[in-house]
Design a protein around this motif. Structure first.
Motif, PDB file in Angstrom:
ATOM      1  N   HIS A   1      -2.252  -8.884  -3.425  1.00 19.28           N
ATOM      2  CA  HIS A   1      -2.223  -7.815  -4.421  1.00 19.28           C
ATOM      3  C   HIS A   1      -1.733  -8.294  -5.735  1.00 19.28           C
ATOM      4  N   PRO A   2      -2.250  -8.044  -6.731  1.00 20.42           N
ATOM      5  CA  PRO A   2      -1.737  -8.488  -8.060  1.00 20.42           C
ATOM      6  C   PRO A   2      -0.346  -8.170  -8.652  1.00 20.42           C
ATOM      7  N   ARG A   3       0.260  -7.125  -8.045  1.00 16.19           N
ATOM      8  CA  ARG A   3       1.384  -6.750  -8.547  1.00 16.19           C
ATOM      9  C   ARG A   3       2.443  -7.300  -7.588  1.00 16.19           C
ATOM     10  N   VAL A   4       2.209  -7.726  -6.674  1.00 16.68           N
ATOM     11  CA  VAL A   4       3.404  -8.374  -5.640  1.00 16.68           C
ATOM     12  C   VAL A   4       3.698  -9.635  -5.934  1.00 16.68           C
ATOM     13  N   ARG A   5       4.943  -9.857  -6.111  1.00 25.78           N
ATOM     14  CA  ARG A   5       5.398 -11.255  -6.143  1.00 25.78           C
ATOM     15  C   ARG A   5       6.238 -11.757  -5.128  1.00 25.78           C
ATOM     16  N   GLY A   6       6.641 -12.896  -5.013  1.00 26.19           N
ATOM     17  CA  GLY A   6       7.608 -13.568  -3.915  1.00 26.19           C
ATOM     18  C   GLY A   6       7.542 -12.867  -2.631  1.00 26.19           C
ATOM     19  N   LEU A   7       6.341 -12.623  -2.070  1.00 25.60           N
ATOM     20  CA  LEU A   7       6.407 -12.136  -0.846  1.00 25.60           C
ATOM     21  C   LEU A   7       6.796 -12.978   0.433  1.00 25.60           C
TER      22      LEU A   7
ATOM     23  N   PHE B   1       9.418  -8.230  -0.751  1.00 25.70           N
ATOM     24  CA  PHE B   1       8.429  -8.543  -1.987  1.00 25.70           C
ATOM     25  C   PHE B   1       9.164  -7.899  -3.274  1.00 25.70           C
ATOM     26  N   THR B   2       8.561  -8.568  -4.435  1.00 26.12           N
ATOM     27  CA  THR B   2       9.160  -8.270  -5.647  1.00 26.12           C
ATOM     28  C   THR B   2       8.073  -7.600  -6.620  1.00 26.12           C
ATOM     29  N   LEU B   3       8.685  -6.332  -7.207  1.00 27.27           N
ATOM     30  CA  LEU B   3       7.674  -5.683  -8.281  1.00 27.27           C
ATOM     31  C   LEU B   3       8.098  -6.274  -9.575  1.00 27.27           C
ATOM     32  N   ALA B   4       7.659  -5.806 -10.540  1.00 29.73           N
ATOM     33  CA  ALA B   4       7.903  -6.058 -12.050  1.00 29.73           C
ATOM     34  C   ALA B   4       9.369  -5.766 -12.123  1.00 29.73           C
TER      35      ALA B   4
END
Ligand code: PLP
Length: 368
Positions: A267-273, A300-303
């Protein structure tokens, strides 16, 4: 889950059978009594509600089967952790605890053990692999850590801690004895918040300590009896009932977590999963080894904080609550408690909802 663990769970479901007589209840009765008929103190059995209660006995039998060890029940995970620490430490001792584990364990250690003369040393979970345990009386570990999901190589750390003369205590809350077995890997004590997956329905707090050293376990029972940190009979009944479906619930929760983690990874909005079950995760090496699978927790991290709060508020199938391991999926932005994580970091606990509607709800809330 190994065949041995499955066999243990089957025994758990039938543990009362051998003691049942004609007309006895299959479910353990809730014995709400502070006192017991006691014409003589010689006869054994129950004698006072702070020393023992048949409703706790039933849960302790289940937990002992699961842990393959003696288990002592407590009214919460923190009561179990406090018991394990106070039973093993004295003034002048050095305690190693994770800097990134469950934060109340750190507050307890700094606020109550340090003033009594215990030297509390915090190290990140990721540094346990190389830490020097010289002079430590207790090495306390939590793996996977809550909320970062970093993993300790339990057998390697336990061997090094033991060589340094320390006792090893493992918080096994994020895995449960069905998915990870710290006592088999060299730990002296396991502590756990049965509030989470073991009870599993968000309706009770409970905890236990398990171990195989009879002297140490006697000390834990003494701590419970003298501190008065005793579980209630109704709470014990709820945990007994919850435990009967633990294996079934974990199967669904862990399988769904793996599916959802794989989709979040794209998913493009999900970071650091973080999900140890993903091959790309730094903790993945432990899966299929000390961890039966990747578990039911992911991070996970969102913006930013607003994006994370908005996602949680929009998703109809994620309860915004500060716990995990229950039938309902639950999520929270951990920075609100001061955890050392990004503002937009979310800890997500996957519940037993059928996975496709759950994923659709998550995907829709992420898209908004
Ligand atoms: C890893 C871990 N250990 C212990 C506890 C404490 O459990 P309880 O809330 O039942 O006292 C928690 C609670 O969140 C936890 O996450």
């Amino acid at each position: 889950m190994t065949s041995e663990t499955q066999a243990r769970f089957a025994r758990l479901l039938h543990h009362r059978k051998a003691s049942l007589g004609q007309g006895d209840p299959i479910a353990p009765p809730i014995v709400a009594s502070a006192t017991f008929h006691l014409p003589s103190v010689q006869s054994g059995g129950q004698f006072y509600g702070r020393n023992g209660n048949p409703s706790w006995d039933a849960v302790e039998t289940q937990l002992a089967l699961l842990e393959d060890a003696e288990a002592v029940a407590f009214p919460s995970g923190m009561a179990a952790i406090a018991a394990a620490l106070f039973a093993t430490l004295r003034a002048g001792d050095r305690l190693i605890i994770p800097a990134d584990g469950y934060y109340v364990t750190r507050i307890l250690s700094d606020g109550f053990l340090a003033p009594l003369g215990v030297k509390v040393v915090q190290i990140p979970t990721a540094d346990y692999a190389s830490a020097d345990f010289t002079g430590a009386a207790v090495v306390y570990l939590e793996t996977p850590s809550n909320p970062g999901l970093d993993v300790v190589d339990i057998a390697a750390v336990a061997a090094r801690a033991r060589a340094a003369g320390a006792r090893i205590i493992a918080d096994n809350t994020t895995m449960t004895p069905l998915l990870q077995r710290p006592l088999d890997l060299g730990c002296d004590l396991v502590v756990a918040a049965d509030t989470k997956a073991p009870a599993g329905h968000s309706d009770v707090l409970f905890g236990h300590v398990a171990g195989r050293d009879p002297g140490l376990m006697t000390r834990l029972r003494d701590w419970r009896r003298m501190s008065g940190a005793i579980p209630g009979p109704f709470e014990a009944f709820l945990v007994h009932r919850g435990l009967e479906t633990l294996e079934l619930r974990l199967e669904r929760m862990c399988a769904s977590a793996a599916t959802i983690a794989a989709r979040l990874a794209e998913h493009p909005r999900v970071r650091g999963l973080r999900y140890p079950g993903l091959a790309s995760d730094p903790s993945h090496w432990a899966c299929g080894g000390q961890m039966a699978n990747g578990g039911f927790l992911l991070g996970f991290t969102l913006a930013d904080a607003a994006a994370a709060e908005g996602f949680l508020a929009r998703c109809p199938y994620i309860e915004q609550s500060t716990s995990f391991g229950a039938t309902h999926s639950a999520g929270e932005r951990r920075a609100r408690w001061g955890d050392a994580v990004p503002e937009g970091f979310i800890r997500l606990s996957i519940g037993v909802e059928p996975v496709e509607p759950l994923w659709s709800a998550i995907a829709a809330a992420l898209a908004d």
